[in-house]
Design a protein around this motif. Structure first.
Motif, PDB file in Angstrom:
ATOM      1  N   VAL A  88     -15.478 124.686  -2.602  1.00  0.00           N
ATOM      2  CA  VAL A  88     -14.839 125.704  -1.767  1.00  0.00           C
ATOM      3  C   VAL A  88     -15.912 126.587  -1.149  1.00  0.00           C
ATOM      4  CG1 VAL A  88     -12.697 125.727  -3.122  1.00  0.00           C
ATOM      5  CG2 VAL A  88     -14.516 127.336  -3.680  1.00  0.00           C
ATOM      6  N   SER A  89     -15.518 127.406  -0.202  1.00  0.00           N
ATOM      7  CA  SER A  89     -16.452 128.338   0.440  1.00  0.00           C
ATOM      8  C   SER A  89     -16.526 129.643  -0.356  1.00  0.00           C
ATOM      9  CB  SER A  89     -15.990 128.629   1.871  1.00  0.00           C
ATOM     10  OG  SER A  89     -14.781 129.365   1.847  1.00  0.00           O
ATOM     11  N   LYS A  91     -15.906 132.479   0.883  1.00  0.00           N
ATOM     12  CA  LYS A  91     -14.710 133.220   1.299  1.00  0.00           C
ATOM     13  C   LYS A  91     -13.517 132.838   0.420  1.00  0.00           C
ATOM     14  CE  LYS A  91     -13.112 132.025   5.264  1.00  0.00           C
ATOM     15  NZ  LYS A  91     -12.776 131.847   6.698  1.00  0.00           N
ATOM     16  N   GLU A  92     -13.338 131.544   0.156  1.00  0.00           N
ATOM     17  CA  GLU A  92     -12.231 131.097  -0.686  1.00  0.00           C
ATOM     18  C   GLU A  92     -12.400 131.565  -2.133  1.00  0.00           C
ATOM     19  OE1 GLU A  92     -10.882 127.038   1.633  1.00  0.00           O
ATOM     20  OE2 GLU A  92     -12.720 127.010   0.421  1.00  0.00           O
ATOM     21  N   TRP A  95     -11.279 135.089  -2.241  1.00  0.00           N
ATOM     22  CA  TRP A  95      -9.822 135.137  -2.252  1.00  0.00           C
ATOM     23  C   TRP A  95      -9.306 134.929  -3.673  1.00  0.00           C
ATOM     24  CZ3 TRP A  95      -8.863 131.381   2.422  1.00  0.00           C
ATOM     25  CH2 TRP A  95      -9.064 132.069   3.614  1.00  0.00           C
ATOM     26  N   SER A 101      -4.493 132.813  -3.150  1.00  0.00           N
ATOM     27  CA  SER A 101      -4.670 131.366  -3.195  1.00  0.00           C
ATOM     28  C   SER A 101      -5.803 130.964  -2.259  1.00  0.00           C
ATOM     29  CB  SER A 101      -3.374 130.687  -2.763  1.00  0.00           C
ATOM     30  OG  SER A 101      -3.571 129.312  -2.622  1.00  0.00           O
ATOM     31  N   ILE A 102      -6.447 129.834  -2.528  1.00  0.00           N
ATOM     32  CA  ILE A 102      -7.508 129.375  -1.622  1.00  0.00           C
ATOM     33  C   ILE A 102      -6.932 128.773  -0.350  1.00  0.00           C
ATOM     34  CG2 ILE A 102      -9.298 129.074  -3.344  1.00  0.00           C
ATOM     35  CD1 ILE A 102      -8.670 126.104  -3.377  1.00  0.00           C
ATOM     36  N   GLU A 103      -5.631 128.462  -0.333  1.00  0.00           N
ATOM     37  CA  GLU A 103      -4.970 127.962   0.871  1.00  0.00           C
ATOM     38  C   GLU A 103      -4.244 129.110   1.542  1.00  0.00           C
ATOM     39  OE1 GLU A 103      -4.290 126.001  -2.057  1.00  0.00           O
ATOM     40  OE2 GLU A 103      -5.853 124.571  -1.552  1.00  0.00           O
ATOM     41  N   GLN A 104      -4.917 129.781   2.454  1.00  0.00           N
ATOM     42  CA  GLN A 104      -4.336 130.900   3.187  1.00  0.00           C
ATOM     43  C   GLN A 104      -3.908 130.422   4.562  1.00  0.00           C
ATOM     44  OE1 GLN A 104      -3.849 134.157   2.127  1.00  0.00           O
ATOM     45  NE2 GLN A 104      -4.339 133.261   0.154  1.00  0.00           N
TER      46      GLN A 104
END
Length: 117
Positions: A88-89, A91-92, A95, A101-104
């Protein structure tokens, strides 16, 4: 200190990890189960079964760092996907650490423009 710079790679250990393990135990998981180098300058992030405790390890060139966060209330939105490790990044990761969640769906997607005007 831990490097949360833009170029830093982050790997999440999806699912639950027994966080009674020390730095050496978590580094062994990175090496043996994920087939990654725990002595690279990546962040390796683990979460417990209750999703209220996260441990992060990172090599800084001279030693391994261990960062731990335990929530007083609530849970982390930890991915429980079938894969063992997920990249993941930064930024994730931020989050996740803030309870998201990592899926924004409303977040801007990162992209590189084809033409500069």
């Amino acid at each position: 200190m831990l490097d949360f710079g833009a170029g830093t790679q982050v790997y999440l250990a999806c699912g639950a990890t027994d966080l009674r393990k020390s730095i050496n135990g978590l580094a062994a998981i990175v090496k043996l189960r994920f087939k990654l180098d725990p002595y690279s300058k990546c962040l390796f992030v683990f979460c417990n079964r209750n999703h209220n405790l996260i441990k992060i390890i990172q090599w800084d060139g001279t030693g391994l760092w261990l960062l731990m966060k335990r929530l007083d209330k609530g849970n982390f939105r930890w991915p429980m996907t079938a894969s063992d490790v997920k990249q993941v990044s930064i930024k994730e990761l931020r989050w996740l650490l803030e309870g998201l969640s990592i899926e924004q769906s409303s977040a801007f997607k990162e992209r590189h423009p084809g033409i500069v005007i």
